[in-house]
Design a protein around this motif. Sequence first.
Motif, PDB file in Angstrom:
ATOM      1  N   UNK A 129       0.836  -1.205   0.000  1.00 55.83           N
ATOM      2  CA  UNK A 129       0.000   0.000   0.000  1.00 55.83           C
ATOM      3  C   UNK A 129       0.867   1.249   0.000  1.00 55.83           C
ATOM      4  N   UNK A 130       0.264   2.349  -0.402  1.00 51.86           N
ATOM      5  CA  UNK A 130       0.934   3.646  -0.468  1.00 51.86           C
ATOM      6  C   UNK A 130       0.016   4.704   0.137  1.00 51.86           C
ATOM      7  N   UNK A 131       0.567   5.831   0.583  1.00 56.78           N
ATOM      8  CA  UNK A 131      -0.293   6.914   1.057  1.00 56.78           C
ATOM      9  C   UNK A 131      -1.229   7.364  -0.068  1.00 56.78           C
ATOM     10  N   UNK A 132      -2.452   7.755   0.246  1.00 60.17           N
ATOM     11  CA  UNK A 132      -3.417   8.126  -0.795  1.00 60.17           C
ATOM     12  C   UNK A 132      -2.922   9.289  -1.651  1.00 60.17           C
ATOM     13  N   UNK A 133      -3.139   9.159  -2.953  1.00 53.70           N
ATOM     14  CA  UNK A 133      -2.782  10.233  -3.878  1.00 53.70           C
ATOM     15  C   UNK A 133      -1.325  10.265  -4.274  1.00 53.70           C
ATOM     16  N   UNK A 134      -0.535   9.249  -3.860  1.00 53.31           N
ATOM     17  CA  UNK A 134       0.898   9.260  -4.182  1.00 53.31           C
ATOM     18  C   UNK A 134       1.273   8.181  -5.192  1.00 53.31           C
ATOM     19  N   UNK A 135       0.282   7.526  -5.796  1.00 55.79           N
ATOM     20  CA  UNK A 135       0.583   6.405  -6.695  1.00 55.79           C
ATOM     21  C   UNK A 135       1.452   6.824  -7.878  1.00 55.79           C
ATOM     22  N   UNK A 136       1.233   8.032  -8.392  1.00 59.70           N
ATOM     23  CA  UNK A 136       2.026   8.471  -9.543  1.00 59.70           C
ATOM     24  C   UNK A 136       3.459   8.812  -9.134  1.00 59.70           C
ATOM     25  N   UNK A 137       3.662   9.106  -7.837  1.00 60.71           N
ATOM     26  CA  UNK A 137       4.984   9.482  -7.350  1.00 60.71           C
ATOM     27  C   UNK A 137       5.822   8.282  -6.949  1.00 60.71           C
ATOM     28  N   UNK A 138       5.208   7.350  -6.184  1.00 51.86           N
ATOM     29  CA  UNK A 138       6.038   6.316  -5.580  1.00 51.86           C
ATOM     30  C   UNK A 138       5.472   4.908  -5.653  1.00 51.86           C
ATOM     31  N   UNK A 139       4.337   4.740  -6.331  1.00 49.27           N
ATOM     32  CA  UNK A 139       3.763   3.402  -6.433  1.00 49.27           C
ATOM     33  C   UNK A 139       4.721   2.412  -7.058  1.00 49.27           C
ATOM     34  N   UNK A 140       5.469   2.853  -8.074  1.00 50.75           N
ATOM     35  CA  UNK A 140       6.416   1.975  -8.752  1.00 50.75           C
ATOM     36  C   UNK A 140       7.538   1.536  -7.843  1.00 50.75           C
ATOM     37  N   UNK A 141       8.025   2.457  -6.994  1.00 50.78           N
ATOM     38  CA  UNK A 141       9.121   2.122  -6.077  1.00 50.78           C
ATOM     39  C   UNK A 141       8.673   1.086  -5.049  1.00 50.78           C
ATOM     40  N   UNK A 142       7.489   1.263  -4.494  1.00 50.54           N
ATOM     41  CA  UNK A 142       6.955   0.297  -3.513  1.00 50.54           C
ATOM     42  C   UNK A 142       6.811  -1.069  -4.175  1.00 50.54           C
ATOM     43  N   UNK A 143       6.243  -1.079  -5.362  1.00 39.63           N
ATOM     44  CA  UNK A 143       6.064  -2.336  -6.108  1.00 39.63           C
ATOM     45  C   UNK A 143       7.417  -3.016  -6.325  1.00 39.63           C
ATOM     46  N   UNK A 144       8.419  -2.234  -6.719  1.00 39.61           N
ATOM     47  CA  UNK A 144       9.742  -2.793  -6.990  1.00 39.61           C
ATOM     48  C   UNK A 144      10.409  -3.330  -5.735  1.00 39.61           C
ATOM     49  N   UNK A 145      10.170  -2.682  -4.596  1.00 44.58           N
ATOM     50  CA  UNK A 145      10.732  -3.166  -3.325  1.00 44.58           C
ATOM     51  C   UNK A 145      10.160  -4.540  -2.998  1.00 44.58           C
ATOM     52  N   UNK A 146       8.841  -4.676  -3.119  1.00 40.26           N
ATOM     53  CA  UNK A 146       8.177  -5.945  -2.789  1.00 40.26           C
ATOM     54  C   UNK A 146       8.649  -7.051  -3.741  1.00 40.26           C
ATOM     55  N   UNK A 147       8.748  -6.729  -5.028  1.00 37.22           N
ATOM     56  CA  UNK A 147       9.237  -7.713  -5.998  1.00 37.22           C
ATOM     57  C   UNK A 147      10.718  -8.026  -5.763  1.00 37.22           C
ATOM     58  N   UNK A 148      11.499  -6.998  -5.432  1.00 38.44           N
ATOM     59  CA  UNK A 148      12.920  -7.180  -5.189  1.00 38.44           C
ATOM     60  C   UNK A 148      13.208  -8.073  -3.986  1.00 38.44           C
ATOM     61  N   UNK A 149      12.226  -8.121  -3.057  1.00 40.78           N
ATOM     62  CA  UNK A 149      12.373  -8.975  -1.870  1.00 40.78           C
ATOM     63  C   UNK A 149      11.972 -10.413  -2.155  1.00 40.78           C
ATOM     64  N   UNK A 150      11.470 -10.680  -3.380  1.00 39.35           N
ATOM     65  CA  UNK A 150      11.159 -12.056  -3.764  1.00 39.35           C
ATOM     66  C   UNK A 150       9.684 -12.422  -3.798  1.00 39.35           C
ATOM     67  N   UNK A 151       8.814 -11.435  -3.682  1.00 39.67           N
ATOM     68  CA  UNK A 151       7.374 -11.694  -3.755  1.00 39.67           C
ATOM     69  C   UNK A 151       6.842 -11.469  -5.170  1.00 39.67           C
ATOM     70  N   UNK A 152       5.736 -12.111  -5.485  1.00 40.29           N
ATOM     71  CA  UNK A 152       4.901 -11.708  -6.623  1.00 40.29           C
ATOM     72  C   UNK A 152       3.890 -10.722  -6.063  1.00 40.29           C
ATOM     73  N   UNK A 153       3.897  -9.479  -6.547  1.00 39.90           N
ATOM     74  CA  UNK A 153       2.968  -8.482  -6.014  1.00 39.90           C
ATOM     75  C   UNK A 153       1.624  -8.612  -6.718  1.00 39.90           C
ATOM     76  N   UNK A 154       0.560  -8.689  -5.943  1.00 41.57           N
ATOM     77  CA  UNK A 154      -0.767  -8.950  -6.513  1.00 41.57           C
ATOM     78  C   UNK A 154      -1.733  -7.779  -6.373  1.00 41.57           C
ATOM     79  N   UNK A 155      -1.383  -6.784  -5.542  1.00 42.97           N
ATOM     80  CA  UNK A 155      -2.262  -5.621  -5.384  1.00 42.97           C
ATOM     81  C   UNK A 155      -1.467  -4.472  -4.778  1.00 42.97           C
ATOM     82  N   UNK A 156      -1.830  -3.255  -5.185  1.00 46.78           N
ATOM     83  CA  UNK A 156      -1.230  -2.044  -4.630  1.00 46.78           C
ATOM     84  C   UNK A 156      -2.372  -1.056  -4.401  1.00 46.78           C
ATOM     85  N   UNK A 157      -2.651  -0.742  -3.157  1.00 45.06           N
ATOM     86  CA  UNK A 157      -3.795   0.121  -2.849  1.00 45.06           C
ATOM     87  C   UNK A 157      -3.377   1.213  -1.885  1.00 45.06           C
ATOM     88  N   UNK A 158      -4.254   2.187  -1.643  1.00 48.26           N
ATOM     89  CA  UNK A 158      -3.874   3.238  -0.713  1.00 48.26           C
ATOM     90  C   UNK A 158      -4.137   2.778   0.720  1.00 48.26           C
TER      91      UNK A 158
END
Length: 281
Positions: free
Chosen positions: A102-131
């Motif tokens: 999850x990310x703080x609301x309204x920040x998906x265009x700023x940092x959603x990709x970084x959060x997603x990459x962190x979760x994937x980089x740790x070895x997970x398959x990411x299945x959802x990203x929400x606020x």
Amino acid sequence: MSKKEITFDSCNQLVSQFEAVVKNPVRERSSVYYTGVDLGTACVVLAVLDENFKPVAGAYRYADVVRDGMVVDYIGAIRIVRELKAELEEKLDTELLYAAAAIPPGTDSLDGGAIKNVVQGAGFEITALLDEPTAANAVLKIQNGAVVDIGGGTTGISILKDGKVVYVADEPTGGTHFSLVVSGAYNLSFSEAELYKRKEENHKELLPVLKPVIEKVASIINRHIKGYDVDEIYLVGGTCCLAGIETIIEKQTGIRTRKPENPMFVTPLGIAFSCTQEEMD
């Protein structure tokens, strides 16, 4: 007992179950595990649910890899999530494959990709990203009202009508600002102030010191809920662990303000509830 009271009691029961499995994981085999990854400014939390979406394990670590809702130590964030993942895998004797974040609301265009990459980089398959406040409502199950997620760097607000999010906002001001005030008031370093603030035995003494910052949070809430029919405010996020914060916010807003017994774990559990077995695009 009203439906709201039953729902709030269910939230507290779920959080209590999670606190129990953080100490003693449930090792009975599940066909699938769903993990919620909450990359907070002050704390990284992993919550694991079984095939029936019951808490089976959890781990958390205080860290400084996110600031104001943004990943500032990308490698450090991956390392911490990977280490917590490995710790839980060892305890459950299984591989954890699927995770939501999850990310703080309204920040998906700023940092959603970084959060997603962190979760994937740790070895997970990411299945959802929400606020974050929407994630919290997966546990709170509010039909009408506002979820206010006070994290380390920001305060996120989601307004719900008939169970649907109709408005989201996120503003700087959170636990970091609380720690800065404690640091100045007690002549402590920032890290010392963080530790001092976390100790529950200091909360009664700290509440009047932190009252101006809490009132600022309340003014942020007031500004964003103006024009909406909000009859209750629900507080989540690690900063809300401060005993008495809900009383000051209720007085400033004039709206009934409620806080789960451990508000730090509501959002990561809600994130885990949003996890599926289908990798997101």
